[in-house]
Design a protein around this motif. Structure first.
Motif, PDB file in Angstrom:
ATOM      1  N   SER A   1      48.611  24.633  46.177  1.00  0.00           N
ATOM      2  CA  SER A   1      47.331  24.181  46.338  1.00  0.00           C
ATOM      3  C   SER A   1      46.660  23.802  47.909  1.00  0.00           C
ATOM      4  CB  SER A   1      47.512  22.677  45.823  1.00  0.00           C
ATOM      5  OG  SER A   1      48.055  22.968  44.246  1.00  0.00           O
ATOM      6  N   PHE A   2      45.056  24.795  47.502  1.00  0.00           N
ATOM      7  CA  PHE A   2      44.031  24.675  49.107  1.00  0.00           C
ATOM      8  C   PHE A   2      42.613  24.811  48.514  1.00  0.00           C
ATOM      9  CE2 PHE A   2      46.779  29.082  48.921  1.00  0.00           C
ATOM     10  CZ  PHE A   2      45.677  29.770  48.435  1.00  0.00           C
ATOM     11  N   PRO A   3      42.185  24.109  49.322  1.00  0.00           N
ATOM     12  CA  PRO A   3      40.283  24.664  48.715  1.00  0.00           C
ATOM     13  C   PRO A   3      40.111  26.761  48.912  1.00  0.00           C
ATOM     14  CG  PRO A   3      40.923  22.793  50.555  1.00  0.00           C
ATOM     15  CD  PRO A   3      42.033  23.544  50.390  1.00  0.00           C
ATOM     16  N   GLU A   4      39.223  26.717  48.398  1.00  0.00           N
ATOM     17  CA  GLU A   4      38.604  28.387  48.843  1.00  0.00           C
ATOM     18  C   GLU A   4      37.433  28.231  49.128  1.00  0.00           C
ATOM     19  OE1 GLU A   4      38.062  32.544  46.522  1.00  0.00           O
ATOM     20  OE2 GLU A   4      39.996  31.765  46.909  1.00  0.00           O
ATOM     21  N   LEU A   5      36.638  28.753  49.716  1.00  0.00           N
ATOM     22  CA  LEU A   5      35.231  29.136  49.411  1.00  0.00           C
ATOM     23  C   LEU A   5      35.229  30.480  50.199  1.00  0.00           C
ATOM     24  CD1 LEU A   5      32.571  27.701  50.313  1.00  0.00           C
ATOM     25  CD2 LEU A   5      32.851  27.424  52.631  1.00  0.00           C
ATOM     26  N   ASN A   6      33.618  31.613  48.836  1.00  0.00           N
ATOM     27  CA  ASN A   6      34.155  32.629  49.080  1.00  0.00           C
ATOM     28  C   ASN A   6      32.471  33.215  49.333  1.00  0.00           C
ATOM     29  OD1 ASN A   6      32.569  33.642  46.245  1.00  0.00           O
ATOM     30  ND2 ASN A   6      35.170  32.891  45.898  1.00  0.00           N
ATOM     31  N   LEU A   7      31.815  34.025  49.638  1.00  0.00           N
ATOM     32  CA  LEU A   7      30.526  34.676  49.527  1.00  0.00           C
ATOM     33  C   LEU A   7      31.115  35.855  48.969  1.00  0.00           C
ATOM     34  CD1 LEU A   7      28.248  35.375  49.868  1.00  0.00           C
ATOM     35  CD2 LEU A   7      27.912  36.189  52.336  1.00  0.00           C
ATOM     36  N   ARG A   8      30.113  36.838  47.257  1.00  0.00           N
ATOM     37  CA  ARG A   8      30.185  37.588  47.093  1.00  0.00           C
ATOM     38  C   ARG A   8      28.876  38.552  46.045  1.00  0.00           C
ATOM     39  NH1 ARG A   8      33.490  34.249  41.957  1.00  0.00           N
ATOM     40  NH2 ARG A   8      32.196  35.352  39.588  1.00  0.00           N
ATOM     41  N   THR A   9      29.292  39.572  45.804  1.00  0.00           N
ATOM     42  CA  THR A   9      28.263  39.786  44.900  1.00  0.00           C
ATOM     43  C   THR A   9      28.876  40.689  43.537  1.00  0.00           C
ATOM     44  OG1 THR A   9      26.218  41.618  45.420  1.00  0.00           O
ATOM     45  CG2 THR A   9      28.500  42.317  45.419  1.00  0.00           C
ATOM     46  N   TYR A  10      28.208  41.595  43.042  1.00  0.00           N
ATOM     47  CA  TYR A  10      28.718  42.115  41.510  1.00  0.00           C
ATOM     48  C   TYR A  10      28.075  43.675  41.538  1.00  0.00           C
ATOM     49  CZ  TYR A  10      28.813  37.089  40.675  1.00  0.00           C
ATOM     50  OH  TYR A  10      29.035  35.661  41.342  1.00  0.00           O
ATOM     51  N   VAL A  11      28.926  44.120  41.080  1.00  0.00           N
ATOM     52  CA  VAL A  11      29.347  45.261  41.507  1.00  0.00           C
ATOM     53  C   VAL A  11      29.793  46.237  39.894  1.00  0.00           C
ATOM     54  CG1 VAL A  11      29.255  45.033  43.802  1.00  0.00           C
ATOM     55  CG2 VAL A  11      32.063  45.885  42.262  1.00  0.00           C
ATOM     56  N   ARG A  12      29.639  47.540  39.737  1.00  0.00           N
ATOM     57  CA  ARG A  12      29.784  48.424  39.544  1.00  0.00           C
ATOM     58  C   ARG A  12      31.049  49.715  39.369  1.00  0.00           C
ATOM     59  NH1 ARG A  12      28.670  46.739  34.342  1.00  0.00           N
ATOM     60  NH2 ARG A  12      30.160  48.413  33.285  1.00  0.00           N
ATOM     61  N   GLY A  13      32.379  49.660  39.323  1.00  0.00           N
ATOM     62  CA  GLY A  13      33.072  50.876  39.486  1.00  0.00           C
ATOM     63  C   GLY A  13      33.713  51.455  38.350  1.00  0.00           C
ATOM     64  N   SER A  14      35.150  52.323  38.999  1.00  0.00           N
ATOM     65  CA  SER A  14      35.701  53.573  38.101  1.00  0.00           C
ATOM     66  C   SER A  14      35.470  52.482  36.608  1.00  0.00           C
ATOM     67  CB  SER A  14      36.712  54.281  38.850  1.00  0.00           C
ATOM     68  OG  SER A  14      37.497  53.373  39.084  1.00  0.00           O
ATOM     69  N   GLU A  15      36.394  51.383  36.867  1.00  0.00           N
ATOM     70  CA  GLU A  15      37.002  50.402  35.351  1.00  0.00           C
ATOM     71  C   GLU A  15      36.017  49.720  35.239  1.00  0.00           C
ATOM     72  OE1 GLU A  15      40.330  51.824  34.250  1.00  0.00           O
ATOM     73  OE2 GLU A  15      39.303  53.038  36.287  1.00  0.00           O
ATOM     74  N   GLY A  16      34.212  49.233  35.400  1.00  0.00           N
ATOM     75  CA  GLY A  16      33.704  48.553  34.320  1.00  0.00           C
ATOM     76  C   GLY A  16      33.283  47.843  35.525  1.00  0.00           C
ATOM     77  N   GLY A  17      32.575  46.448  35.388  1.00  0.00           N
ATOM     78  CA  GLY A  17      32.344  45.771  36.172  1.00  0.00           C
ATOM     79  C   GLY A  17      33.147  44.982  36.705  1.00  0.00           C
ATOM     80  N   GLY A  18      32.315  44.441  37.928  1.00  0.00           N
ATOM     81  CA  GLY A  18      33.014  43.251  39.149  1.00  0.00           C
ATOM     82  C   GLY A  18      33.033  42.689  39.705  1.00  0.00           C
ATOM     83  N   VAL A  19      33.282  41.358  40.126  1.00  0.00           N
ATOM     84  CA  VAL A  19      33.446  41.404  41.817  1.00  0.00           C
ATOM     85  C   VAL A  19      33.787  41.894  43.067  1.00  0.00           C
ATOM     86  CG1 VAL A  19      33.171  39.451  43.465  1.00  0.00           C
ATOM     87  CG2 VAL A  19      34.007  38.874  40.654  1.00  0.00           C
ATOM     88  N   TYR A  20      32.749  41.790  43.602  1.00  0.00           N
ATOM     89  CA  TYR A  20      32.961  42.095  44.995  1.00  0.00           C
ATOM     90  C   TYR A  20      33.153  40.791  46.373  1.00  0.00           C
ATOM     91  CZ  TYR A  20      33.510  44.921  49.760  1.00  0.00           C
ATOM     92  OH  TYR A  20      33.842  45.761  50.891  1.00  0.00           O
TER      93      TYR A  20
END
Length: 230
Positions: free
Chosen positions: A66-85
């Protein structure tokens, strides 16, 4: 999703998103990924939460990390469909960071974090300590301002949170994808006070203008599968 590899629970989740021109995001993406937009806008999101009871499939919760997490992300489309980058995922656990970098090829970094439940909300503080990585700091307090409800299909909230796939690039430039599974997000409007946020600068972005779109979720159970070549 194919057979899961890990089980966990995410709690006290902050979603803070800023709309940006799609060109800002497109310039940062690896070959094989395109910007995903909502009503013509791309988004950069700061997401902070607690990861609890992270464990291999079948192992008791009591034996998980168990631990905290912090991320910076965006949203994309690839060969398998939409997702997170993901541009970065900072976490306060040496073992968890090492496993995530090795098993999932994700840009995890060590950070010193403190997450406190207070009367005025959740205070989330993070200072990156990963050797050789750009410095990054975050200090904010957030709280729900109403009861959480399921995300409405087709809404901006659904676009930003109902993502069951992520894409990541290896050091050799190969693109991979991973899948997660969880119930639909319960979300509420939220108040956010940011004291410091250098995540944009750490990833080469100017700070976006305007106010962020802010949501809070009390938590969900999540499973994650193995990554595969995309």
């Amino acid at each position: 999703m194919r057979r899961s590899l890990l089980s966990m629970r995410w709690t006290d989740i902050l979603f803070a998103h800023w709309s940006v021109d799609p060109g800002v995001v497109a310039a940062t993406l690896p070959e094989g990924l395109d910007v995903d937009t909502h009503d013509g806008d791309a988004y950069l999101g700061v997401v902070g939460f607690r990861m609890e009871s992270i464990r291999p499939r079948g192992l008791p919760r009591s034996l998980g990390l168990s631990f905290p997490e912090l991320n910076l992300r965006t949203y994309v489309r690839g060969s398998e469909g939409g997702g997170v980058y993901f541009y970065n995922l900072d976490a306060d656990d040496r073992i968890g960071v090492s496993l995530a970098r090795g098993l999932f090829r994700l840009p995890y970094y060590r950070a010193a974090m403190q997450v406190d439940d207070r009367g005025d909300g959740v205070r989330f503080r993070s200072r990156r300590t990963h050797r050789g990585a750009s410095p990054a700091q975050f200090d904010a307090t957030y709280r729900a301002t109403e009861e959480a409800e399921p995300v409405a299909p087709g809404s901006l909230d659904a676009f930003l949170t109902e993502r069951y796939r992520f894409y990541t690039e290896s050091d050799g430039g190969r693109l991979y994808r991973g899948e997660i599974d969880h119930p639909p997000w319960p979300l509420s409007d939220a108040a956010l006070t940011i004291r410091e946020n250098t995540l944009f600068a750490a990833n080469g972005f100017d700070r976006p203008g305007g106010e962020p779109h802010v949501r809070y979720s009390p938590g969900i159970d999540v499973t994650a599968g193995r990554i595969r070549r995309s």
